[in-house]
Design a protein around this motif. Sequence first.
Motif, PDB file in Angstrom:
ATOM      1  N   ASP A 171       0.830  -1.206   0.000  1.00  0.00           N
ATOM      2  CA  ASP A 171       0.000   0.000   0.000  1.00  0.00           C
ATOM      3  C   ASP A 171       0.862   1.252   0.000  1.00  0.00           C
ATOM      4  O   ASP A 171       0.558   2.220  -0.689  1.00  0.00           O
ATOM      5  N   LYS A 172       1.931   1.239   0.790  1.00  0.00           N
ATOM      6  CA  LYS A 172       2.827   2.387   0.869  1.00  0.00           C
ATOM      7  C   LYS A 172       3.494   2.613  -0.480  1.00  0.00           C
ATOM      8  O   LYS A 172       3.599   3.749  -0.941  1.00  0.00           O
ATOM      9  N   SER A 173       3.907   1.538  -1.124  1.00  0.00           N
ATOM     10  CA  SER A 173       4.544   1.647  -2.428  1.00  0.00           C
ATOM     11  C   SER A 173       3.562   2.215  -3.455  1.00  0.00           C
ATOM     12  O   SER A 173       3.926   3.065  -4.261  1.00  0.00           O
ATOM     13  N   TYR A 174       2.313   1.760  -3.412  1.00  0.00           N
ATOM     14  CA  TYR A 174       1.295   2.281  -4.327  1.00  0.00           C
ATOM     15  C   TYR A 174       1.096   3.772  -4.096  1.00  0.00           C
ATOM     16  O   TYR A 174       1.059   4.548  -5.044  1.00  0.00           O
ATOM     17  N   GLU A 175       0.967   4.166  -2.831  1.00  0.00           N
ATOM     18  CA  GLU A 175       0.768   5.586  -2.529  1.00  0.00           C
ATOM     19  C   GLU A 175       1.965   6.411  -2.991  1.00  0.00           C
ATOM     20  O   GLU A 175       1.786   7.480  -3.587  1.00  0.00           O
ATOM     21  N   ASP A 176       3.162   5.929  -2.753  1.00  0.00           N
ATOM     22  CA  ASP A 176       4.361   6.642  -3.202  1.00  0.00           C
ATOM     23  C   ASP A 176       4.360   6.809  -4.723  1.00  0.00           C
ATOM     24  O   ASP A 176       4.642   7.889  -5.235  1.00  0.00           O
ATOM     25  N   ASP A 177       4.022   5.726  -5.435  1.00  0.00           N
ATOM     26  CA  ASP A 177       3.978   5.786  -6.896  1.00  0.00           C
ATOM     27  C   ASP A 177       2.887   6.740  -7.372  1.00  0.00           C
ATOM     28  O   ASP A 177       3.088   7.503  -8.321  1.00  0.00           O
ATOM     29  N   LEU A 178       1.726   6.690  -6.725  1.00  0.00           N
ATOM     30  CA  LEU A 178       0.624   7.582  -7.087  1.00  0.00           C
ATOM     31  C   LEU A 178       1.025   9.037  -6.880  1.00  0.00           C
ATOM     32  O   LEU A 178       0.842   9.872  -7.774  1.00  0.00           O
ATOM     33  N   LEU A 179       1.590   9.352  -5.722  1.00  0.00           N
ATOM     34  CA  LEU A 179       1.985  10.729  -5.436  1.00  0.00           C
ATOM     35  C   LEU A 179       3.046  11.205  -6.418  1.00  0.00           C
ATOM     36  O   LEU A 179       3.005  12.355  -6.870  1.00  0.00           O
ATOM     37  N   GLN A 180       3.970  10.338  -6.778  1.00  0.00           N
ATOM     38  CA  GLN A 180       4.990  10.701  -7.765  1.00  0.00           C
ATOM     39  C   GLN A 180       4.332  11.017  -9.100  1.00  0.00           C
ATOM     40  O   GLN A 180       4.648  12.020  -9.741  1.00  0.00           O
ATOM     41  N   ALA A 181       3.397  10.178  -9.525  1.00  0.00           N
ATOM     42  CA  ALA A 181       2.706  10.394 -10.802  1.00  0.00           C
ATOM     43  C   ALA A 181       1.905  11.695 -10.776  1.00  0.00           C
ATOM     44  O   ALA A 181       1.831  12.408 -11.786  1.00  0.00           O
ATOM     45  N   VAL A 220      -3.493  15.056  -4.808  1.00  0.00           N
ATOM     46  CA  VAL A 220      -2.731  15.919  -5.720  1.00  0.00           C
ATOM     47  C   VAL A 220      -1.987  16.988  -4.924  1.00  0.00           C
ATOM     48  O   VAL A 220      -0.803  17.242  -5.163  1.00  0.00           O
ATOM     49  N   ALA A 221      -2.671  17.582  -3.950  1.00  0.00           N
ATOM     50  CA  ALA A 221      -2.020  18.600  -3.114  1.00  0.00           C
ATOM     51  C   ALA A 221      -0.869  17.982  -2.323  1.00  0.00           C
ATOM     52  O   ALA A 221       0.213  18.574  -2.222  1.00  0.00           O
ATOM     53  N   LYS A 222      -1.085  16.795  -1.791  1.00  0.00           N
ATOM     54  CA  LYS A 222      -0.032  16.107  -1.028  1.00  0.00           C
ATOM     55  C   LYS A 222       1.174  15.822  -1.927  1.00  0.00           C
ATOM     56  O   LYS A 222       2.315  15.950  -1.491  1.00  0.00           O
ATOM     57  N   ALA A 223       0.923  15.461  -3.172  1.00  0.00           N
ATOM     58  CA  ALA A 223       2.017  15.184  -4.108  1.00  0.00           C
ATOM     59  C   ALA A 223       2.897  16.406  -4.326  1.00  0.00           C
ATOM     60  O   ALA A 223       4.095  16.293  -4.562  1.00  0.00           O
ATOM     61  N   HIS A 224       2.301  17.580  -4.221  1.00  0.00           N
ATOM     62  CA  HIS A 224       3.032  18.832  -4.419  1.00  0.00           C
ATOM     63  C   HIS A 224       3.528  19.431  -3.106  1.00  0.00           C
ATOM     64  O   HIS A 224       4.167  20.480  -3.123  1.00  0.00           O
ATOM     65  N   GLY A 225       3.217  18.771  -2.001  1.00  0.00           N
ATOM     66  CA  GLY A 225       3.603  19.261  -0.683  1.00  0.00           C
ATOM     67  C   GLY A 225       2.535  20.205  -0.153  1.00  0.00           C
ATOM     68  O   GLY A 225       2.356  21.292  -0.699  1.00  0.00           O
ATOM     69  N   MET A 226       1.828  19.774   0.864  1.00  0.00           N
ATOM     70  CA  MET A 226       0.696  20.541   1.376  1.00  0.00           C
ATOM     71  C   MET A 226       1.105  21.956   1.795  1.00  0.00           C
ATOM     72  O   MET A 226       0.403  22.916   1.497  1.00  0.00           O
ATOM     73  N   ALA A 227       2.239  22.093   2.450  1.00  0.00           N
ATOM     74  CA  ALA A 227       2.681  23.422   2.894  1.00  0.00           C
ATOM     75  C   ALA A 227       2.938  24.330   1.703  1.00  0.00           C
ATOM     76  O   ALA A 227       2.575  25.508   1.706  1.00  0.00           O
TER      77      ALA A 227
END
Length: 96
Positions: free
Chosen positions: A5-15, A45-52
């Motif tokens: 699950d962590k790997s999927y989330e990491d890949d999703l956020l990268q994409a 999408v926001a998390k992928a770009h860094g919420m802050a």
Amino acid sequence: MNTRDKSYEDDLLQALTDPQEAAAYIDAVMELEDPAAFSLALRQVAKAHGMAEVARRAELGEKTLFRSLGENGNPTLATLQKVLHAVGLRLSVQPA
């Protein structure tokens, strides 16, 4: 969360850092007509770009951003536009 699950989330956020991928993802989720799914997609999408960083670019407080995109969030149109703009996207309307 297990490793897969962590790997999927990491890949999703990268994409989702790619504007084309993020736009296609959000567009697909909008087809579901499920506000909770849309909010989750926008949060990812926001998390992928860094919420802050998204909060800074959108000129929103971090707490406001987290609350708006949270599980029970209900962002205003203005907030939605600011967040999308902050990640390099824009809202558009097309014929059904």
